[in-house]
Scaffold this motif. Structure first.
Motif, PDB file in Angstrom:
ATOM      1  N   MET A   1       0.852  -1.195   0.000  1.00 31.03           N
ATOM      2  CA  MET A   1       0.000   0.000   0.000  1.00 31.03           C
ATOM      3  C   MET A   1       0.887   1.244   0.000  1.00 31.03           C
ATOM      4  O   MET A   1       1.834   1.354   0.764  1.00 31.03           O
TER       5      MET A   1
ATOM      6  N   ASN B   1      -9.839   5.153   3.192  1.00 32.20           N
ATOM      7  CA  ASN B   1      -8.436   5.223   2.796  1.00 32.20           C
ATOM      8  C   ASN B   1      -7.908   6.652   2.736  1.00 32.20           C
ATOM      9  O   ASN B   1      -6.719   6.864   2.456  1.00 32.20           O
TER      10      ASN B   1
ATOM     11  N   GLU C   1      -4.142   6.638   1.463  1.00 39.19           N
ATOM     12  CA  GLU C   1      -3.573   5.300   1.459  1.00 39.19           C
ATOM     13  C   GLU C   1      -4.099   4.566   0.227  1.00 39.19           C
ATOM     14  O   GLU C   1      -5.269   4.198   0.169  1.00 39.19           O
TER      15      GLU C   1
ATOM     16  N   ASN D   1       1.378   5.338   0.511  1.00 43.24           N
ATOM     17  CA  ASN D   1       0.824   6.482   1.219  1.00 43.24           C
ATOM     18  C   ASN D   1       1.281   7.778   0.558  1.00 43.24           C
ATOM     19  O   ASN D   1       2.471   7.957   0.285  1.00 43.24           O
TER      20      ASN D   1
END
Length: 310
Positions: A1, A41, A64, A3
């Motif tokens: 993931m 997110n 995210e 950021n």
């Protein structure tokens, strides 16, 4: 993931959060951003919110980005027009009509499918759907692309794009007769608010600079060479439309009455960069496809015969 952080600026104050994020340089669609917000997110100052949240100057936004779902991208044997290849980089002449990389619902017949069959060592920086792809050209634009065969080469080639040191010259045929011999278009490009599938010149867009020079004038068209200083989505097509000379055959940005060329008359003919290992400048030139040359020759004949061309 992955950021990504963003600090709300004064010019973004009062705007909907989804609109602000969709307008960033990452070219996310508004629907995608809204989905991330709804799924939690995206946070504002550490808290989840709604897509219609009105941004406040100084808000700290954290996005995210979920890892993409793995898709089964298969290698396909293709007769690729490879101009150069070594252990670090490959230069290929993409034909008109070929998509560069797979996308959901369109997983076959792309340049990436062919590259995966041609060589097994492609950089993985852009993930499973875009292995080795450093930059792109549109489906109906033909021409040269550089492909990275390892992550080190990929990073060095991308840095050259960031530094605006890569040579990228295109041949294009545009509607109208450009009176001046050369010029520079410096106009920011962003997504069209009225059509999210299109780009346009817009305040607050990403910096976009195109240099052009006239090669030949015809009765109702002009052959030009365009050199990219930046590489925004649809940049040449958007910029030439912006100054009143849209590309011939362009179904998205051209006029309603334009020659049927199965896409815009645009060819990426010259590509130059510093080799990531030897650190020496290399440059490649690919002639325009026969269909492009045939169209130009018909324009010349029309001038000689003083006839209209459709």
């Amino acid at each position: 993931m992955e950021n990504i952080q963003h600090l709300i600026q004064e010019n973004e104050k009062g705007k909907r959060l989804d609109a602000v994020l969709a307008g960033l340089e990452h070219n996310w669609s508004r629907n995608q951003v809204q989905q991330w917000i709804k799924e939690g997110n995206v946070t504002v100052n550490g808290s989840t919110t709604k897509p219609n949240y009105k941004s406040v100057t100084g808000d700290e936004i954290l996005i995210e980005i979920p890892d993409p779902e793995p898709l089964d991208v298969e290698s396909e044997e293709m007769d690729l027009d490879v101009y150069y290849e070594d252990a670090d980089v490959l230069v290929v002449n993409k034909p008109k009509g070929m998509v560069v990389h797979p996308a959901p619902g369109h997983l076959t017949g792309t340049l990436v499918n062919g590259l995966m069959a041609h060589c097994k060592d492609l950089s993985g920086i852009n993930g499973v759907l875009r292995p080795g792809i450093v930059h792109r050209i549109d489906k109906d634009t033909s021409g040269l692309l550089m492909v990275a065969k390892n992550d080190s080469a990929h990073e060095k080639l991308v840095q050259q794009l960031v530094d605006k040191s890569v040579t990228r010259k295109y041949m294009a045929v545009v509607h109208g007769i450009i009176p001046h011999d050369d010029g520079t278009i410096d106009a920011p490009i962003g997504r069209d608010k009225k059509d999210r599938q299109s780009m346009t010149v817009v305040d607050g867009g990403k910096q976009a600079i195109t240099h052009f020079k006239v090669i030949e004038r015809f009765k109702e068209f002009t052959l030009v060479e365009c050199e990219l200083e930046t590489g925004r989505t649809h940049q040449i097509r958007v910029h030439m439309k912006y100054i009143g000379y849209p590309l011939a055959g362009d179904p998205k940005y051209g006029p309603r009455k334009t020659p049927n060329l199965n896409g815009q008359a645009l060819h990426a003919g010259v590509l130059g960069f510093v080799h990531p290992s030897t650190e020496k400048y290399v440059e490649f030139t690919a002639p325009a496809p026969e269909s492009f040359d045939h169209f130009v020759e018909n324009l010349r004949v029309a001038v000689d015969n003083n006839q209209d061309t459709d």
